[in-house]
Scaffold this motif. Structure first.
Motif, mmCIF file in Angstrom:
data_model
loop_
_atom_site.group_PDB
_atom_site.id
_atom_site.type_symbol
_atom_site.label_atom_id
_atom_site.label_comp_id
_atom_site.label_asym_id
_atom_site.label_seq_id
_atom_site.Cartn_x
_atom_site.Cartn_y
_atom_site.Cartn_z
ATOM 1 N N UNK A 1 41.406 39.033 103.793
ATOM 2 C CA UNK A 1 42.287 37.800 103.509
ATOM 3 C C UNK A 1 41.539 36.716 102.423
ATOM 4 N N UNK A 2 40.569 36.474 102.579
ATOM 5 C CA UNK A 2 39.407 35.705 101.770
ATOM 6 C C UNK A 2 39.506 36.369 100.329
ATOM 7 N N UNK A 3 39.258 37.645 100.470
ATOM 8 C CA UNK A 3 39.352 38.397 98.858
ATOM 9 C C UNK A 3 40.866 38.335 98.272
ATOM 10 N N UNK A 4 41.729 38.518 98.886
ATOM 11 C CA UNK A 4 43.098 38.790 98.612
ATOM 12 C C UNK A 4 43.380 37.331 98.127
ATOM 13 N N UNK A 5 43.360 36.455 98.937
ATOM 14 C CA UNK A 5 43.859 34.981 98.402
ATOM 15 C C UNK A 5 43.019 34.667 97.081
ATOM 16 N N UNK A 6 41.826 35.009 96.721
ATOM 17 C CA UNK A 6 40.838 34.928 95.705
ATOM 18 C C UNK A 6 41.714 35.600 94.452
ATOM 19 N N UNK B 1 45.156 36.393 94.526
ATOM 20 C CA UNK B 1 46.551 35.920 94.241
ATOM 21 C C UNK B 1 46.600 34.406 94.072
ATOM 22 N N UNK B 2 45.681 33.577 94.630
ATOM 23 C CA UNK B 2 45.790 32.251 94.315
ATOM 24 C C UNK B 2 44.555 31.653 93.992
ATOM 25 N N UNK B 3 44.131 31.893 92.986
ATOM 26 C CA UNK B 3 42.476 31.547 92.793
ATOM 27 C C UNK B 3 42.388 30.145 92.579
ATOM 28 N N UNK B 4 43.240 29.439 92.041
ATOM 29 C CA UNK B 4 43.164 27.908 91.835
ATOM 30 C C UNK B 4 43.163 27.150 93.118
ATOM 31 N N UNK B 5 43.268 28.036 94.540
ATOM 32 C CA UNK B 5 43.590 27.179 95.714
ATOM 33 C C UNK B 5 42.359 27.433 96.600
ATOM 34 N N UNK B 6 41.406 28.424 96.313
ATOM 35 C CA UNK B 6 40.468 28.947 97.267
ATOM 36 C C UNK B 6 39.204 29.098 96.661
ATOM 37 N N UNK B 7 38.105 29.355 97.328
ATOM 38 C CA UNK B 7 36.746 29.735 96.752
ATOM 39 C C UNK B 7 36.793 31.252 96.925
ATOM 40 N N UNK B 8 36.502 32.069 95.669
ATOM 41 C CA UNK B 8 36.184 33.453 95.729
ATOM 42 C C UNK B 8 35.113 33.835 96.449
ATOM 43 N N UNK B 9 35.272 34.921 97.332
ATOM 44 C CA UNK B 9 33.968 35.067 98.135
ATOM 45 C C UNK B 9 32.898 35.885 97.071
ATOM 46 N N UNK B 10 31.623 35.584 97.588
ATOM 47 C CA UNK B 10 30.597 36.410 96.693
ATOM 48 C C UNK B 10 30.736 37.918 97.576
ATOM 49 N N UNK B 11 30.710 38.160 98.462
ATOM 50 C CA UNK B 11 30.845 39.339 99.318
ATOM 51 C C UNK B 11 31.794 39.258 100.427
ATOM 52 N N UNK B 12 32.291 40.746 100.613
ATOM 53 C CA UNK B 12 33.279 40.875 101.714
ATOM 54 C C UNK B 12 32.912 42.269 102.428
ATOM 55 N N UNK B 13 33.113 42.250 103.721
ATOM 56 C CA UNK B 13 33.144 43.497 104.409
ATOM 57 C C UNK B 13 34.176 43.452 105.346
ATOM 58 N N UNK C 1 53.825 28.809 99.253
ATOM 59 C CA UNK C 1 54.937 29.432 98.093
ATOM 60 C C UNK C 1 54.506 30.226 97.138
ATOM 61 N N UNK C 2 53.391 30.210 96.737
ATOM 62 C CA UNK C 2 52.813 31.018 95.701
ATOM 63 C C UNK C 2 52.514 32.251 96.445
ATOM 64 N N UNK C 3 52.353 32.456 97.655
ATOM 65 C CA UNK C 3 51.811 33.679 98.442
ATOM 66 C C UNK C 3 53.118 34.327 99.077
ATOM 67 N N UNK C 4 54.491 33.923 98.746
ATOM 68 C CA UNK C 4 55.572 34.492 99.237
ATOM 69 C C UNK C 4 55.522 36.079 98.985
ATOM 70 N N UNK C 5 55.219 35.922 97.344
ATOM 71 C CA UNK C 5 55.495 37.322 96.877
ATOM 72 C C UNK C 5 54.439 38.508 97.693
ATOM 73 N N UNK C 6 53.474 38.006 98.206
ATOM 74 C CA UNK C 6 52.399 38.856 98.866
ATOM 75 C C UNK C 6 52.479 39.098 100.351
#
Length: 186
Positions: free
Chosen positions: A91-96, A98-110, A151-156
């Motif tokens: 989810x952290x990766x997806x949010x980064x 889809x809505x990059x202005x609202x979340x921190x992008x992860x450095x790494x995800x497993x 609201x920005x996540x509705x399409x996702x």
């Protein structure tokens, strides 16, 4: 990392859960997680300095890594969640994305293991409020921003449930409330 090396410089906070057992209590699992996290730090050209701070809760493990150089010497956080919440990493990766202005992008995800390595986002809002620096207007801004993000996540929506995020659409809420109520009555 040799077994035992991971305990060399860390502070562990169990808060109100001193008896809670987590995967962190298994030295091999802890070493595996720390190897993954420090390997990802190195891949970003970051190196650890100072003491690690570990927060153990029944629902997650957080490790704060102090850094020397890069990212403005801001810490980096490793998070591990139990299998039921493993979707959080993906989810952290997806949010980064889809809505990059609202979340921190992860450095790494497993995503499979529910592990994530994130930049520090600054003080917790709770800390800001406790220090008297937050106002009602700050709450309003945070809630407004959260609503804009939702609201920005509705399409996702389908992609979110595809990541394993539990669905709680408005039409499903009465059933969810009933199931939760029944569980608490047992």
């Amino acid at each position: 990392m040799r077994r035992g090396d991971d305990d060399r410089a860390q502070t562990v906070d169990r808060d109100h859960f001193p008896d809670a057992r987590t995967p962190w209590d298994d030295p091999d699992r802890r070493a595996e997680a720390l190897d993954w996290a420090t390997g990802r730090l190195a891949a970003h050209g970051l190196r650890e300095s100072g003491r690690r701070q570990v927060r153990l809760r029944p629902w997650s493990v957080l490790v704060r890594f102090s850094l020397a150089g890069g990212l403005g010497d801001r810490p980096v956080w490793f998070k591990a969640v139990p299998p039921a919440a493993a979707f959080e990493a993906g989810l952290a990766s997806g949010l980064a994305d889809w809505v990059p202005d609202h979340v921190l992008a992860p450095l790494a995800v497993d995503a499979e293991r529910g592990w994530c390595l994130m930049r520090d986002g600054g003080p917790l809002f709770r800390q800001v409020l406790d220090e008297g620096a937050g106002t009602l207007a700050d709450w309003e801004d945070a809630l407004r921003s959260y609503a804009v993000m939702q609201r920005a996540l509705v399409p996702y929506a389908e992609k979110l449930t595809g990541l394993g995020v539990p669905s709680a659409r408005p039409l499903e809420l009465p059933g969810l409330s009933t199931r939760c109520w029944r569980r608490t009555r047992r």
